[in-house]
Design an enzyme around this catalytic site. Sequence first.
Site, PDB file in Angstrom:
ATOM      1  N   CYS A  19       1.830   6.764   4.841  1.00 54.99           N
ATOM      2  CA  CYS A  19       2.884   5.760   4.885  1.00 54.99           C
ATOM      3  C   CYS A  19       4.166   6.662   4.735  1.00 54.99           C
ATOM      4  CB  CYS A  19       2.666   4.371   3.605  1.00 54.99           C
ATOM      5  SG  CYS A  19       2.363   5.132   2.150  1.00 54.99           S
ATOM      6  N   THR A  20       5.470   6.233   4.323  1.00 58.26           N
ATOM      7  CA  THR A  20       6.360   6.895   4.161  1.00 58.26           C
ATOM      8  C   THR A  20       6.456   7.681   3.085  1.00 58.26           C
ATOM      9  OG1 THR A  20       7.768   4.823   5.040  1.00 58.26           O
ATOM     10  CG2 THR A  20       9.023   6.563   4.032  1.00 58.26           C
TER      11      THR A  20
END
Length: 261
Positions: free
Chosen positions: A190-191
């Site tokens: 994810c980020t």
Amino acid sequence: MSGRSLMADPILNIAAYRFVTLTDLPTLREQLRDAAVARGLKGTVLLANEGINLSLAGDPAAVRAWLTVLTADTRFAGIEVKESVSAAPPFRRLKVKIKREIIRMDHPTIRPEGERAPAVDARTLARWLDAGHDDAGRPVTLLDTRNAFEVDHGAFEGAIDWRLTKFTEFPQQLTGHLNALRDTTVVSYCTGGIRCEKAALLMREQGLAHVYQLDGGILKYFEAVGQAHYQGGCFVFDERAVLDADLKPDFKPGPAGHLSE
């Protein structure tokens, strides 16, 4: 930290999270908010019984002074902080909020503080992708845990994208795709790491034997490895909108945004 010096880009941006039990949320909220206001910081701090998730920006000395306040609390000592710089603050205001979860999954059995799924660092993942398999010879499956609109700005080559509209959809999607993941090494990403940490734990709970989370997420991967095996940029929830592999905005800022909740 990447890119140009703080003299060229005078704003320091930080992002961090930690899963740790917090029971004094109102008091902690006021303490951290007052410390941020006093130092002119903008951004978002989310607090919940399960921990803290933050993204703040301001003058470098002010940001570091706020971090000193935060880490004086032993629950946050040594918290891993991702840094980048920008020419202007990417947030318009400060929010310090108490939430039910610091990243909402609606799956209460997942408690990352008690058990963290194994993590793979950026350089090891890049090496696996270069080789086409992990160190045990298993094929590697990359699983994007972000929402579809984030994925559309950039993703790892060949990653699975379930076109999520919100992270609470992840458990149901996983149930429908378990068999397809069983014979591979799955790396969730994810980020910045917070969503893929919960995702990896859920996959282990559901019986997948070879599961890792990408330590530090895309932002840490960019910092350590750069663009290799990744196409496009990384969407962030602030006015920078999308960062390139040098952690710089890759087009003009969009509307004001805040940390994904």
